[in-house]
Design a protein around this motif. Structure first.
Motif, short mmCIF file in Angstrom:
data_model
loop_
_atom_site.label_atom_id
_atom_site.label_comp_id
_atom_site.label_asym_id
_atom_site.label_seq_id
_atom_site.Cartn_x
_atom_site.Cartn_y
_atom_site.Cartn_z
N VAL A 103 1.45 49.50 44.99
CA VAL A 103 2.37 48.48 44.94
C VAL A 103 3.57 48.39 46.10
O VAL A 103 4.28 47.52 46.30
CB VAL A 103 3.65 48.72 43.64
N ARG A 104 3.23 49.22 47.24
CA ARG A 104 3.89 49.42 48.34
C ARG A 104 4.01 48.22 49.02
O ARG A 104 4.92 47.88 49.73
CB ARG A 104 3.12 50.49 49.21
N HIS A 105 2.95 47.52 49.15
CA HIS A 105 2.87 45.98 49.87
C HIS A 105 2.46 44.70 49.05
O HIS A 105 2.04 43.85 49.68
CB HIS A 105 1.75 46.29 51.02
N THR A 106 2.88 44.86 47.94
CA THR A 106 2.87 43.52 47.05
C THR A 106 3.78 42.23 47.71
O THR A 106 3.27 41.35 47.52
CB THR A 106 3.16 43.92 45.49
N GLU A 107 4.86 42.87 48.26
CA GLU A 107 5.61 41.86 48.64
C GLU A 107 4.71 41.06 49.89
O GLU A 107 5.20 39.82 49.89
CB GLU A 107 7.18 42.30 49.17
N ASN A 108 4.40 42.04 50.67
CA ASN A 108 3.44 41.34 51.93
C ASN A 108 2.37 40.44 51.36
O ASN A 108 2.06 39.44 51.84
CB ASN A 108 2.95 42.33 52.68
N GLN A 109 1.79 40.82 50.18
CA GLN A 109 0.76 39.94 49.48
C GLN A 109 1.29 38.71 49.14
O GLN A 109 0.65 37.76 49.44
CB GLN A 109 0.30 40.75 48.37
N LEU A 110 2.35 38.55 48.48
CA LEU A 110 2.94 37.60 47.97
C LEU A 110 3.22 36.45 49.03
O LEU A 110 3.24 35.29 48.93
CB LEU A 110 4.23 37.76 46.97
N GLU A 111 3.79 37.11 50.38
CA GLU A 111 4.42 36.40 51.30
C GLU A 111 3.06 35.38 51.94
O GLU A 111 3.00 34.54 52.31
CB GLU A 111 5.07 37.24 52.50
N MET A 112 1.96 36.61 51.95
CA MET A 112 0.81 35.89 52.81
C MET A 112 0.06 34.78 51.73
O MET A 112 -0.41 33.55 52.29
CB MET A 112 -0.25 37.07 52.82
N ILE A 113 0.32 34.91 50.42
CA ILE A 113 -0.26 34.00 49.56
C ILE A 113 0.58 32.52 49.65
O ILE A 113 -0.07 31.33 49.85
CB ILE A 113 -0.16 34.55 48.11
N TYR A 114 1.82 32.81 49.89
CA TYR A 114 2.72 31.42 50.03
C TYR A 114 2.06 30.95 51.20
O TYR A 114 2.08 29.77 51.37
CB TYR A 114 4.05 31.91 50.17
N GLY A 115 1.93 31.84 52.39
CA GLY A 115 1.49 31.16 53.49
C GLY A 115 0.07 30.50 53.55
O GLY A 115 -0.13 29.48 54.17
N CYS A 151 -18.79 48.64 60.08
CA CYS A 151 -17.61 47.55 60.42
C CYS A 151 -16.21 48.35 60.39
O CYS A 151 -15.96 49.05 59.37
CB CYS A 151 -17.72 46.52 59.56
N ASP A 152 -15.59 48.36 61.52
CA ASP A 152 -14.38 49.08 61.84
C ASP A 152 -13.02 47.92 61.36
O ASP A 152 -12.95 47.03 61.85
CB ASP A 152 -13.91 49.36 63.06
N TYR A 153 -12.54 48.00 60.14
CA TYR A 153 -11.57 47.00 59.50
C TYR A 153 -10.27 47.07 60.67
O TYR A 153 -9.49 46.29 60.32
CB TYR A 153 -11.25 47.39 58.20
N ASP A 154 -9.99 48.02 61.42
CA ASP A 154 -9.01 48.00 62.35
C ASP A 154 -9.51 47.34 63.65
O ASP A 154 -8.58 47.27 64.60
CB ASP A 154 -8.62 49.55 62.59
N ASN A 155 -10.68 46.92 63.50
CA ASN A 155 -11.02 46.07 64.91
C ASN A 155 -11.15 44.68 64.47
O ASN A 155 -12.07 44.32 63.77
CB ASN A 155 -12.31 46.70 65.33
N PRO A 156 -10.28 43.72 65.06
CA PRO A 156 -10.65 42.44 64.61
C PRO A 156 -11.97 41.85 65.10
O PRO A 156 -12.32 40.84 64.14
CB PRO A 156 -9.08 41.81 65.39
N LEU A 170 -7.83 42.99 53.61
CA LEU A 170 -6.70 42.37 53.49
C LEU A 170 -5.48 43.57 52.93
O LEU A 170 -4.59 43.67 53.30
CB LEU A 170 -6.41 41.04 52.81
N LYS A 171 -6.28 44.18 51.72
CA LYS A 171 -5.23 45.16 51.00
C LYS A 171 -5.01 46.25 51.79
O LYS A 171 -4.15 47.35 51.12
CB LYS A 171 -5.98 45.43 49.65
N ARG A 172 -5.72 46.77 52.94
CA ARG A 172 -5.51 47.90 53.65
C ARG A 172 -4.17 48.10 54.16
O ARG A 172 -3.61 47.14 54.48
CB ARG A 172 -6.53 48.22 54.62
N GLU A 173 -3.86 49.44 54.30
CA GLU A 173 -2.72 49.57 55.13
C GLU A 173 -2.39 49.05 56.27
O GLU A 173 -1.20 48.67 56.75
CB GLU A 173 -2.36 51.31 54.94
N ASN A 174 -3.50 49.13 57.11
CA ASN A 174 -3.20 48.49 58.70
C ASN A 174 -3.37 47.28 58.68
O ASN A 174 -2.65 46.57 59.53
CB ASN A 174 -4.31 49.29 59.66
N THR A 175 -4.35 46.67 57.68
CA THR A 175 -4.16 45.12 58.00
C THR A 175 -3.43 44.22 57.19
O THR A 175 -3.22 43.37 57.45
CB THR A 175 -5.83 44.53 57.75
N ASN A 176 -3.02 44.92 55.94
CA ASN A 176 -1.82 44.65 55.22
C ASN A 176 -1.65 43.16 55.05
O ASN A 176 -0.36 42.58 55.47
CB ASN A 176 -0.41 45.36 55.95
#
Length: 350
Positions: free
Chosen positions: A327-339, A115-120, A257-263
């Motif tokens: 920690v590079r994308h924790t802000e994105n994680q929090l934004e996604m969780i609110y959404g 499974c290619d995580y960069d392939n939706p 979800l935690k990956r750089e590209n799917t972020n």
């Protein structure tokens, strides 16, 4: 009990052929070692080629009784037309080879692309396949003699414990004030907020309202294979248990979800759950479990635990690099969780 790692590492290719593959009339086959893990749960994987056919020979780390449970799981899914590599019989009709207290099984080798995580499309098809697994195994039971594997871990107990550990690590970070601790403190507010959401939601879960079935529990890209005809094959049922479906779903979701590209992509998360529910509906408590599980800053907590428990011995530079990446994308994680919370409120009355 299995032999020690040292003893097993001395098992030669000739011995594998003489004592293991001979039980399948494959003693003349070509063997290629794919994986060998020298851990307490020691395992090995070999690709075996013979007369234009390929097989997977596996040394497993669990008991015969647990192997019967795994065998039952695979056979059950096969009968429901899911694509799984069946455990092949020996020439005497057995389903494993026991050699020096080590268990070996043989299955067909599954050729294809993981499974290619960069392939939706791959991610969505995997979500559908997971729903099919859960639907097929609502009434699953293993054959007689199996050690019945059960999950059902209380997620609130786990998240509450980890939440308070993060508070302890923040005190240690203030005390040590090294580079790792500085990065930890700088990102603490966002991460403790994520942990608090996880803990609060977990405290509201009614486990009696959660759906159960057989769960793979290692449903990640390396175990999801797309063959040349785009059929989805599921391999490696070593960790399978009867458990909450939401546990299986959450593990699958967090992995990509935690990956750089799917972020922490909210649309991808929602689409996966939408396709899953087209096959098998989820309850509000299933959603709460998923929200709690993917909200918790797992890697941030784990790195802090390992660092402060081994601060005098660990390679500090590698921990710093890993934490900085985490920690590079924790802000994105929090934004996604609110959404995601808003999505659940709107569609499932959270």
């Amino acid at each position: 009990m299995p032999k020690s790692a040292t003893e097993y590492s001395l098992l030669s290719e000739d011995k594998l052929k003489e004592f293991i593959l001979s039980e399948y009339n494959l003693q003349d086959a070509y063997i290629n070692q794919i994986k060998f893990k020298n851990t307490d749960k020691q395992r090995a994987v070999y690709k075996v080629d013979h007369n234009s056919k390929s097989y997977c020979l596996k040394k497993v780390y669990y008991t015969k009784e647990e192997l019967l449970f795994v065998y039952s799981s695979i056979e059950w899914l096969y009968r429901f037309k899911l694509h799984v590599p069946r455990i092949l019989p020996t020439k005497s009709g057995g389903r494993f080879v026991l050699f020096n207290n080590m268990l070996f099984i043989l299955t067909p080798w599954v050729d294809g692309e993981k499974c290619d995580y960069d392939n939706p499309v791959h991610i969505i098809e995997s979500a559908k396949t997971l729903a099919k697994i859960h639907k097929a195994t609502e009434n699953f039971f293993p054959i007689e003699g199996s050690n019945i594997r059960l999950g059902y871990e209380n997620i609130y107990t786990s998240m509450n414990k980890h939440f308070h550990q993060l508070l302890t690590y923040s005190n240690l970070a203030i005390e040590y004030r090294d580079i790792f601790s500085s990065i930890f403190i700088k990102n603490f507010d966002i991460c403790i907020n994520l942990a608090k959401i996880s803990n609060d939601v977990a405290s509201q879960i009614d486990s009696n309202n959660m759906k159960k079935s057989l769960c793979h529990l290692d449903f990640v890209n390396k175990n999801i294979i797309f063959d040349k005809n785009s059929k989805v094959w599921i391999i490696d049922f070593d960790k399978c248990k009867i458990d909450y479906r939401a546990h299986d779903i959450s593990y699958f979701l967090r992995r990509f979800l935690k990956r750089e590209n799917t972020n922490w992509n909210l649309d991808l998360l929602v689409n996966c759950l939408y396709e899953y529910e087209n096959i098998l509906p989820l309850t509000i408590d299933d959603y709460k479990y998923i929200l709690s599980y993917i909200s918790f800053p797992q890697k941030y907590w784990k790195l802090a635990r390992d660092y402060y428990n081994n601060i005098d011995k660990c390679n500090k530079s590698s921990f710093i690099t890993l934490l900085d990446k985490t920690v590079r994308h924790t802000e994105n994680q929090l934004e996604m969780i609110y959404g995601f919370k808003d999505f659940i409120k709107k569609n499932h009355r959270l």
